[in-house]
Every structure is written in structure tokens, then in C-alpha cells.
Design a protein around this motif. Structure first.
Motif, PDB file in Angstrom:
ATOM      1  N   THR A 416      -6.201  -0.133 -10.541  1.00 54.37           N
ATOM      2  CA  THR A 416      -6.780  -1.333  -9.933  1.00 54.37           C
ATOM      3  C   THR A 416      -7.422  -2.201 -10.998  1.00 54.37           C
ATOM      4  N   ASN A 422     -14.201  -0.629  -7.787  1.00 54.05           N
ATOM      5  CA  ASN A 422     -13.379   0.202  -6.902  1.00 54.05           C
ATOM      6  C   ASN A 422     -13.591   1.669  -7.243  1.00 54.05           C
ATOM      7  N   ARG A 433       0.254   5.695  -0.268  1.00 51.07           N
ATOM      8  CA  ARG A 433      -0.879   4.781  -0.105  1.00 51.07           C
ATOM      9  C   ARG A 433      -2.143   5.404  -0.679  1.00 51.07           C
ATOM     10  N   ARG A 455     -10.661  -0.246   1.582  1.00 55.02           N
ATOM     11  CA  ARG A 455      -9.384  -0.931   1.331  1.00 55.02           C
ATOM     12  C   ARG A 455      -8.266   0.093   1.131  1.00 55.02           C
ATOM     13  N   MET A 457      -4.257   0.500  -0.578  1.00 58.22           N
ATOM     14  CA  MET A 457      -3.237  -0.054  -1.459  1.00 58.22           C
ATOM     15  C   MET A 457      -1.911   0.669  -1.279  1.00 58.22           C
ATOM     16  N   LYS A 462       1.386  -2.303  -5.071  1.00 62.83           N
ATOM     17  CA  LYS A 462      -0.041  -2.586  -5.223  1.00 62.83           C
ATOM     18  C   LYS A 462      -0.562  -3.628  -4.229  1.00 62.83           C
ATOM     19  N   THR A 464      -2.662  -4.762  -1.297  1.00 64.68           N
ATOM     20  CA  THR A 464      -3.925  -4.203  -0.826  1.00 64.68           C
ATOM     21  C   THR A 464      -4.393  -4.930   0.427  1.00 64.68           C
TER      22      THR A 464
END
Length: 498
Positions: A416, A422, A433, A455, A457, A462, A464
Motif C-alpha cells: 500500500t 495502513n 483480498r 478497507r 483491497m 489493488k 480498494t
């Protein structure tokens, strides 16, 4: 908290903007006006009985959901923090199971306005529903108490909370909260939707109280924790358990029937469907710190506990139903992070010579192996389901982000990189995922609670998406949080109530 007459607030007169609603001059007690919001085939109505502060509301409308609403609304326009409470009962039986009688706070009278409400459905379901911006989709948190007799919605800043009461009408925190930023003045009131555009439904709201809420600064507050599940396809949430105080780090049993979590250093187990938790007997290990998880075969429970070694964390393993802890890590502090897919290896974070790192150790015990150095701190590590790599969060390159390293310690790469911190990555059972916690840049690890986003992803591209916005922190998803079938997540949200 103090009671205040709404007439002392900012009220808007006959020249107010009504959106789709049609005003009426009929007396409505504490409320200013009423009308149909959105498109309805049958005009609604409302009557006020001053003797018991009750309102009988008739409404049509296809639904209050998705990106648009259609219902009868009795309202007044206010500003600041507010609470609205009432006893609610549908008049007569039948009708659609999802007809709704609601206590609502709404930005405007447009059909697609941002709003939050507590909705009593025809089948007894109670939920906190919200659309966090104009034209967005509606989402909900389902309460675990069906058919309450009294309900309350409370706006505190940008967050909304609900309470419910049974036959005694005593209100209790229903759990969960939703973030809906409203600007300036807004509408607060009562609503009815038939959930069928061709019919009308009637509900009675009695003992109605509207309360101005004083600021929270300097006052006494109570921390509540809500154990929730969320379906990742719909992002709708459900309360499994709510309690005063702090709980942390839920993870699922392998049969998907129960959730384990940490409360006051003790491991607890509660059915996913809701109920009262039971304490797992972990012997002397009664100071668990939130890092724990169940082995791939479902037989063992690993915990990080600070009962010994001068209150420094050690990783132990025991039977999942409880039993005598067996020490796995020799050095301290060590914090459990994950199991290898075959169950033979334990992944943990440890501080050695003043620096944190990611380590592995045989589940049976033995020598530890450093997998990755984490110079900037660590907030969770986990094996990918195929065992070929490990995901973890680190600030060693500036700002907390999620990284991946091969299981032999080579090939480190950043996963990320965006405008958020994050942390706490968790991989879905199919490995496609990744769910993680995001917060404002530079704030990870600075507070036990704050505004965060859950969240998800897609690892292939990628892409999100935001699953939920909540008050959270280190205890929200410390432990592996996916359901065994990969359809749901478990997490803890926090609420500070006065």
C-alpha cells in the motif's frame, strides 16, 4: 445532558426549503411541519395528541434504502447535537416485513439526502441506517435485540448512536455507530415508509422526547465496545455483542459459529448470532494483550500473555477450549501474529536489542528465526493462505504502510502507498483480498481510539473499497478477522457515551 424546548433552537419558518416535502399548518407539538419526502403514490398524514406527546403517522413509499427514500416525515429544523426518543408501535398487523417506522436526522428533504435513522421494521428488526453523503448508498447496523418497545437516536458530532428498551422502556446502548457529517442546520423527526408504493401503513410514536445535547468536553463519559460482523459484498453490519468497557481482537472459530475476543486480559467466546460470552480457562495466562488466534485445524489457541516474565509478553499455545498454556517463545517481549497454513510454525513480532522484527518459531517450540526487520514499528503480520509470503505493516520507509515478504525473508515489497496510514493486514481465505485498517497520515499508534476506516483491497489490481467508517484503534482487528467462508469480517468498534 439537559432538556430544552426545540422552540429555543434555530427554527426555520414558512420560507424554508422543503425539497420534495409538502408543508402543512396543522399543530405538531415539538415539530415544525410534515410532508412526503421523495416520490409517493399515496399522500401521507400525521396527527398529534398533546395528552401523551404522541404522533400517529400514515405513510406510503416504496422504500427508504439504496440511494433514494420515499416516506412521510414529521420534522423540525435544528442545529447542534440532538437526541430523539419514542415508544414506537405499528397500528394493525400485516404489511411488508420491511415497512419502517423511524427516528431520523436528515440533512435535507431531498429524497437522496444524507441521513441517519433508527428504524423499526415490520418484522421486529431494528437497525441504525445511514447514507453518509447525498446520493450515496444506504448501509445499516442491525441490532441484536428484536422488537424493542422504545428507541432513541443520538447525534454526537459526526457520529450517530442508537439505544433500545424492552417492556420496561429503560434504554440501553444498542451498539455500533455510523459517521454522517451534517452541515449547518438539518432536520430531525419521525417517519413512516410502507415499503410498498401501492399501500399505506400507520405507526404510533408516543412519549416523544427531543433533547438538546450539551458538549461532551469536560464531562463524564463511558466507553462501550461493540463486537460486529460485516458482510463484505453489501457492507451491512450486525451487532453480535455490546458491553461497557474495552474488548479487543475478535477472530472466528473454524466452524464459523463463534467469535473469540480479549476482555480485560481474559479470553472470551460468544456466538456469532449473539448472546452472553463465556470465559475460556487459560490457566495462569490471564493478562492476554490482544494478539491471539486459532490454529488451522481448529484444535489450538495461541495467545500473547503478560502474566509472567515481569509482565512482558510471551507466546503460549493451549487447547482451543482452554487448558494449561504451553510456552512457545523463549525471549521477551514476543507477540503472536499468525499460524502457518500447515500449523507447524508460529509467526510473531518481537523486540530484540531495542528493535522490532518479524520472527518465526516452530509451534512445538525451539529457536526463533528473524524473517524481517521492522525499524519503524509493527502493527500486525500474517501468512498468506498459500504460506508463500507474509504481509505486515511497518513504518520503516516513512508512514505506516503494508508490506509483503517471502516466507524465506527475501523479496520485500510495499503493498500500500496512499494518503493514509495502513495497518493490521488480514488475507481472505482464498488469498485474493486483503482487509486492513486506515487512519489519517501520521496518526497510527498515537491513540487507542480515533476515526478509522475498515478497507478492503483486491490484490490482483489493488482496487480498494471502504467497508466501514468507525471509531477504532489497535483493538479493532488485531487478530485474524475473516470468517471461514470468506464472506464476513469481525471487528470491534468503540463508542464514548455520556
Amino acid at each position: 445532558m439537559r432538556r430544552a424546548r426545540l422552540f429555543s433552537w434555530l427554527l426555520v419558518g414558512a420560507m424554508a426549503h422543503y425539497g420534495d416535502a409538502q408543508p402543512t399548518a396543522a399543530p405538531l407539538g415539538a415539530f415544525q411541519d410534515r410532508g412526503d419526502v421523495g416520490t409517493v403514490l399515496h399522500a401521507g398524514s400525521a396527527e398529534y395528541d398533546a395528552s401523551n406527546r404522541s404522533y400517529t403517522i400514515v405513510g406510503s413509499g416504496e422504500n427508504m434504502w439504496a440511494t433514494a427514500d420515499a416516506f412521510q416525515f414529521v420534522w423540525t429544523k435544528v442545529s447542534g447535537d440532538v437526541a430523539l426518543a419514542a415508544d414506537i408501535a405499528f397500528a394493525g398487523s400485516g404489511g411488508d416485513a420491511h415497512k419502517k417506522a423511524v427516528l431520523m436526522v436528515r440533512q435535507s428533504l431531498d429524497g437522496d439526502s444524507a441521513y441517519a435513522d433508527v428504524a423499526l421494521h415490520g418484522n421486529g428488526l431494528t437497525s441504525l441506517q445511514a447514507r453518509d453523503e447525498k446520493g450515496a448508498a444506504t448501509h445499516e447496523i442491525q441490532s441484536n435485540m428484536p422488537a424493542p418497545k422504545r428507541l432513541r437516536i443520538e447525534k454526537r458530532g459526526a457520529y450517530f448512536y442508537i439505544s433500545r428498551g424492552g417492556d420496561d422502556r429503560v434504554l440501553h446502548m444498542a451498539g455500533g455507530s455510523m459517521r454522517v457529517p451534517l452541515e449547518g442546520t438539518f432536520y430531525v423527526g419521525l417517519g413512516v415508509c410502507a415499503h410498498n408504493k401501492d399501500v399505506v401503513e400507520k405507526a404510533v410514536f408516543s412519549n416523544v422526547d427531543v433533547t438538546e445535547l450539551s458538549p461532551t468536553a469536560g464531562g463524564t463519559t463511558t466507553l462501550f465496545s461493540t463486537l460486529e460482523t460485516i458482510t463484505v459484498t453489501s457492507t451491512d453490519r450486525r451487532v453480535a455483542y455490546v458491553t461497557p468497557g474495552r474488548i479487543e481482537a475478535p477472530n472466528w472459530t473454524r466452524d464459523g459459529a463463534a467469535l473469540l475476543f480479549n476482555s480485560g486480559g481474559r479470553m472470551q467466546r460468544v456466538p456469532v448470532a449473539g448472546g452472553q460470552p463465556t470465559t475460556i480457562d487459560t490457566g495462569f495466562a490471564v493478562h492476554a494483550n490482544g494478539s491471539h488466534g486459532i490454529s488451522p485445524d481448529g484444535a489450538l489457541l495461541a495467545v500473547s500473555d503478560e502474566s509472567r516474565e515481569h509482565r512482558r509478553s510471551v507466546v503460549y499455545v493451549m487447547a482451543v477450549v482452554g487448558g494449561v498454556p504451553r510456552r512457545v517463545t523463549r525471549q521477551v517481549p514476543s507477540y503472536w501474529q499468525g499460524w502457518s497454513p500447515d500449523g507447524n510454525t508460529v509467526l510473531f513480532a518481537g523486540q530484540r536489542r531495542g528493535k522490532f522484527g518479524i520472527f518465526t518459531v516452530p509451534a512445538a517450540g525451539g529457536e526463533e528465526t528473524r524473517l524481517a526487520a521492522v525499524e519503524g514499528g509493527n502493527a500486525g503480520a500474517e501468512y498468506a493462505p498459500d504460506g508463500k509470503s507474509v504481509y505486515f505493516s511497518s513504518g520503516h520507509a516513512g508512514g505506516m504502510q503494508i508490506w509483503r515478504v517471502l516466507s524465506d525473508g527475501t523479496g520485500m515489497e510495499q503493498v500500500t502507498s496512499d494518503g493514509f496510514d495502513n495497518i493490521h493486514p488480514h488475507l481472505s481465505p482464498d488469498g485474493r483480498r486483503m482487509v486492513f485498517l486506515s487512519c489519517e497520515k501520521g496518526t497510527a499508534g498515537q491513540s487507542e481510539m480515533g476515526d478509522v476506516m475498515l478497507r478492503m483491497m483486491s490484490l490482483s489490481d489493488k482496487r480498494t473499497v471502504v467497508l466501514a467508517k468507525l471509531i477504532g484503534g489497535p483493538g479493532t482487528i488485531d487478530a485474524p478477522s475473516w470468517s471461514p467462508d470468506g464472506r464476513q469480517l469481525a471487528f470491534v468498534s468503540y463508542q464514548m457515551m455520556r
